[in-house]
Design a protein around this motif. Structure first.
Motif, PDB file in Angstrom:
ATOM      1  N   ARG A 137     -15.788 -46.052  -6.867  1.00 36.11           N
ATOM      2  CA  ARG A 137     -15.859 -46.101  -8.329  1.00 36.11           C
ATOM      3  C   ARG A 137     -15.549 -44.702  -8.891  1.00 36.11           C
ATOM      4  N   PRO A 138     -14.976 -44.655 -10.083  1.00 33.85           N
ATOM      5  CA  PRO A 138     -14.572 -43.360 -10.650  1.00 33.85           C
ATOM      6  C   PRO A 138     -15.731 -42.608 -11.304  1.00 33.85           C
ATOM      7  N   ARG A 139     -16.745 -42.323 -10.512  1.00 30.47           N
ATOM      8  CA  ARG A 139     -17.880 -41.549 -11.021  1.00 30.47           C
ATOM      9  C   ARG A 139     -18.087 -40.333 -10.126  1.00 30.47           C
ATOM     10  N   GLU A 140     -18.680 -39.314 -10.719  1.00 32.78           N
ATOM     11  CA  GLU A 140     -18.890 -38.057 -10.007  1.00 32.78           C
ATOM     12  C   GLU A 140     -19.879 -38.231  -8.864  1.00 32.78           C
ATOM     13  N   LEU A 141     -19.571 -37.604  -7.727  1.00 32.12           N
ATOM     14  CA  LEU A 141     -20.525 -37.497  -6.633  1.00 32.12           C
ATOM     15  C   LEU A 141     -21.202 -36.130  -6.707  1.00 32.12           C
ATOM     16  N   HIS A 142     -22.331 -36.014  -6.015  1.00 33.44           N
ATOM     17  CA  HIS A 142     -23.126 -34.785  -6.089  1.00 33.44           C
ATOM     18  C   HIS A 142     -23.537 -34.385  -4.667  1.00 33.44           C
ATOM     19  N   LEU A 143     -22.527 -34.195  -3.812  1.00 36.08           N
ATOM     20  CA  LEU A 143     -22.810 -33.989  -2.389  1.00 36.08           C
ATOM     21  C   LEU A 143     -23.570 -32.696  -2.123  1.00 36.08           C
ATOM     22  N   ASP A 144     -23.207 -31.623  -2.782  1.00 36.44           N
ATOM     23  CA  ASP A 144     -23.854 -30.342  -2.484  1.00 36.44           C
ATOM     24  C   ASP A 144     -25.350 -30.405  -2.759  1.00 36.44           C
ATOM     25  N   ASN A 145     -25.720 -30.798  -3.970  1.00 34.00           N
ATOM     26  CA  ASN A 145     -27.144 -30.892  -4.286  1.00 34.00           C
ATOM     27  C   ASN A 145     -27.818 -32.033  -3.527  1.00 34.00           C
ATOM     28  N   GLY A 146     -27.094 -33.150  -3.381  1.00 35.04           N
ATOM     29  CA  GLY A 146     -27.678 -34.283  -2.674  1.00 35.04           C
ATOM     30  C   GLY A 146     -28.048 -33.952  -1.245  1.00 35.04           C
ATOM     31  N   LEU A 147     -27.164 -33.236  -0.555  1.00 26.20           N
ATOM     32  CA  LEU A 147     -27.435 -32.895   0.840  1.00 26.20           C
ATOM     33  C   LEU A 147     -28.529 -31.837   0.973  1.00 26.20           C
ATOM     34  N   LYS A 148     -28.779 -31.092  -0.092  1.00 25.31           N
ATOM     35  CA  LYS A 148     -29.874 -30.122  -0.063  1.00 25.31           C
ATOM     36  C   LYS A 148     -31.244 -30.807  -0.080  1.00 25.31           C
ATOM     37  N   VAL A 149     -31.309 -32.011  -0.612  1.00 28.08           N
ATOM     38  CA  VAL A 149     -32.607 -32.680  -0.751  1.00 28.08           C
ATOM     39  C   VAL A 149     -32.746 -33.923   0.129  1.00 28.08           C
ATOM     40  N   ALA A 150     -31.626 -34.428   0.664  1.00 35.24           N
ATOM     41  CA  ALA A 150     -31.657 -35.698   1.414  1.00 35.24           C
ATOM     42  C   ALA A 150     -32.338 -35.541   2.769  1.00 35.24           C
ATOM     43  N   ARG A 151     -33.157 -36.503   3.105  1.00 39.41           N
ATOM     44  CA  ARG A 151     -33.793 -36.559   4.421  1.00 39.41           C
ATOM     45  C   ARG A 151     -32.953 -37.446   5.334  1.00 39.41           C
ATOM     46  N   GLY A 152     -32.416 -36.878   6.367  1.00 42.15           N
ATOM     47  CA  GLY A 152     -31.598 -37.660   7.289  1.00 42.15           C
ATOM     48  C   GLY A 152     -32.451 -38.300   8.359  1.00 42.15           C
ATOM     49  N   GLU A 153     -33.284 -39.234   7.968  1.00 44.60           N
ATOM     50  CA  GLU A 153     -34.266 -39.803   8.895  1.00 44.60           C
ATOM     51  C   GLU A 153     -34.516 -41.273   8.569  1.00 44.60           C
ATOM     52  N   PRO A 154     -35.069 -42.015   9.520  1.00 47.73           N
ATOM     53  CA  PRO A 154     -35.434 -43.412   9.244  1.00 47.73           C
ATOM     54  C   PRO A 154     -36.539 -43.499   8.197  1.00 47.73           C
ATOM     55  N   TYR A 155     -36.582 -44.619   7.528  1.00 45.74           N
ATOM     56  CA  TYR A 155     -37.590 -44.902   6.512  1.00 45.74           C
ATOM     57  C   TYR A 155     -38.893 -45.290   7.197  1.00 45.74           C
ATOM     58  N   ALA A 156     -39.984 -44.691   6.773  1.00 42.16           N
ATOM     59  CA  ALA A 156     -41.284 -44.959   7.384  1.00 42.16           C
ATOM     60  C   ALA A 156     -41.752 -46.379   7.083  1.00 42.16           C
ATOM     61  N   GLY A 157     -42.088 -47.117   8.120  1.00 41.31           N
ATOM     62  CA  GLY A 157     -42.453 -48.520   7.955  1.00 41.31           C
ATOM     63  C   GLY A 157     -43.669 -48.748   7.086  1.00 41.31           C
ATOM     64  N   TYR A 158     -44.613 -47.811   7.068  1.00 42.05           N
ATOM     65  CA  TYR A 158     -45.837 -48.017   6.298  1.00 42.05           C
ATOM     66  C   TYR A 158     -45.588 -47.984   4.781  1.00 42.05           C
ATOM     67  N   LEU A 159     -44.408 -47.536   4.369  1.00 45.94           N
ATOM     68  CA  LEU A 159     -44.083 -47.485   2.949  1.00 45.94           C
ATOM     69  C   LEU A 159     -43.547 -48.815   2.421  1.00 45.94           C
ATOM     70  N   HIS A 160     -43.438 -49.793   3.299  1.00 43.87           N
ATOM     71  CA  HIS A 160     -42.896 -51.106   2.936  1.00 43.87           C
ATOM     72  C   HIS A 160     -43.885 -52.183   3.344  1.00 43.87           C
ATOM     73  N   ARG A 161     -44.118 -53.136   2.457  1.00 43.49           N
ATOM     74  CA  ARG A 161     -44.952 -54.289   2.807  1.00 43.49           C
ATOM     75  C   ARG A 161     -44.588 -55.469   1.912  1.00 43.49           C
ATOM     76  N   HIS A 162     -45.056 -56.633   2.324  1.00 42.28           N
ATOM     77  CA  HIS A 162     -44.837 -57.836   1.524  1.00 42.28           C
ATOM     78  C   HIS A 162     -46.141 -58.206   0.833  1.00 42.28           C
ATOM     79  N   ILE A 163     -46.051 -58.458  -0.466  1.00 42.01           N
ATOM     80  CA  ILE A 163     -47.217 -58.836  -1.256  1.00 42.01           C
ATOM     81  C   ILE A 163     -47.211 -60.351  -1.416  1.00 42.01           C
ATOM     82  N   GLU A 164     -48.206 -60.995  -0.858  1.00 39.63           N
ATOM     83  CA  GLU A 164     -48.281 -62.452  -0.966  1.00 39.63           C
ATOM     84  C   GLU A 164     -48.560 -62.868  -2.403  1.00 39.63           C
TER      85      GLU A 164
END
Length: 267
Positions: A162-189
Motif C-alpha cells: 500500500r502507498p503509505r509510509e513505513l517507519h523501519l528505523d524507529n520501528g526496529l528500535k522498539v520491536a521485540r523479535g521474540e515469540p508472543y507470551a502465551g499467558y497474555l492470551h486467553r479465551h473468555i467463556e
C-alpha cells in the motif's frame, strides 16, 4: 453519567456492514468507532475495530521509548477482545522464533515478515494483551474491542505494498523479535465475569448482570462503562451496546440480569 462522544472512522480496509447497534453511513466502509476520552480519563482510549482486509504489520513504543524518540511522553500498550470473527480469521502477534533486528529489516522490506510471524486463529471471546514492542497485525474478517493508552504512535513495518509510509528505523528500535507470551492470551467463556487487565496503564473487567465479582470494580475514581449486551445504568441513565459512558466515583452502576459489560478504570 456522561455519554462519551463517538468518532466514526472510514478505512479502506473497514466493513460496510457493522453490528446493528451502529449506524453505518451508506456506501461507507467503517474501520473504527472511537469513544472520545473524557477529561477525567484522558490517557485511555476505547474503540471498536472492524476489518475486511489485513491491517499493516506494526509496532508501538513504550513510554520511555516514545520520549527518547521525540514523540511524546506516552507510548502505547493495548488489548483486544474479539467480538466476532469470520471463518479463518487470524491475528498476527509476535514471531514463531527469535529474530534479530537485521533479519526483521530484510523481512519487512521483502514481505517475508508475514511468514516469520505467529498467526493466531481467533473466535469471539478471545482476548489478547499487546505490550509495547510487540510486532502485530490484525487480519481480515475480525471485529474487536480495543482498550489502549491514548496514543497514536504507530510504526509500520510492512503494509502489503500500500502507498503509505513505513517507519523501519524507529520501528526496529522498539520491536521485540521474540515469540508472543502465551499467558497474555486467553479465551473468555460466554457469561463469565473476569478481570481482563490489571496493568500499569489501565484496568478492565467483564461484568455479568448486576454482580461485580472482580476487584477492579472497587477502584475509586472515574470509570468507563461499555455495555456488550443488555442495559447498564449509571445513576438511572441507561447505556446500551454501542455506547460508552463515564461514571464518577460517587455514581452507582447497575445492570439488567442479561447484561454483559466492560468496566474500565485508570491504573
Amino acid at each position: 453519567m456522561r455519554l462519551l462522544g463517538t468518532k466514526i472512522v472510514e478505512k479502506p480496509w473497514g466493513k460496510d456492514v457493522l453490528p446493528p447497534q451502529f449506524d453505518v453511513p451508506e456506501d461507507k466502509r467503517i474501520g473504527e468507532v472511537w469513544f472520545e476520552p473524557p477529561p477525567e480519563m484522558p490517557d485511555i482510549l476505547v474503540k471498536y475495530i472492524f476489518t475486511s482486509e489485513k491491517l499493516s504489520v506494526q509496532v508501538h513504543p513504550d513510554n520511555a521509548q516514545a520520549k527518547a524518540l521525540g514523540e511524546s511522553d506516552q507510548g502505547k500498550e493495548e488489548c483486544w477482545l474479539v467480538i466476532d470473527a469470520e471463518p479463518g480469521a487470524v491475528l498476527g502477534i509476535g514471531f514463531k522464533q527469535a529474530v534479530d533486528a537485521e533479519t526483521m529489516r530484510r523481512a519487512a522490506l521483502d514481505g517475508s515478515i508475514e511468514a516469520l510471524m505467529e498467526w493466531h486463529p481467533v473466535k469471539a471471546g478471545d482476548f489478547f494483551y499487546i505490550p509495547a514492542g510487540t510486532v502485530h497485525a490484525i487480519g481480515a474478517g475480525v471485529s474487536l474491542i480495543e482498550i489502549q493508552q491514548n496514543s497514536d504512535i504507530t510504526y509500520r513495518l510492512f503494509d502489503y505494498g500500500r502507498p503509505r509510509e513505513l517507519h523501519l528505523d524507529n520501528g526496529l528500535k522498539v520491536a521485540r523479535g521474540e515469540p508472543y507470551a502465551g499467558y497474555l492470551h486467553r479465551h473468555i467463556e460466554d457469561h463469565s465475569a473476569v478481570t481482563l487487565v490489571d496493568g500499569p496503564y489501565f484496568k478492565a473487567a467483564i461484568i455479568v448482570g448486576a454482580a461485580i465479582g472482580t476487584d477492579v470494580s472497587d477502584v475509586a475514581g472515574p470509570k468507563l462503562v461499555l455495555p456488550l449486551e443488555g442495559v447498564v445504568t449509571i445513576d438511572g441513565a441507561a447505556l446500551q451496546a454501542g455506547e460508552c459512558g463515564l461514571a464518577d466515583g460517587a455514581q452507582s452502576v447497575s445492570a439488567t440480569k442479561d447484561a454483559r459489560w466492560i468496566l474500565i478504570s485508570a491504573a
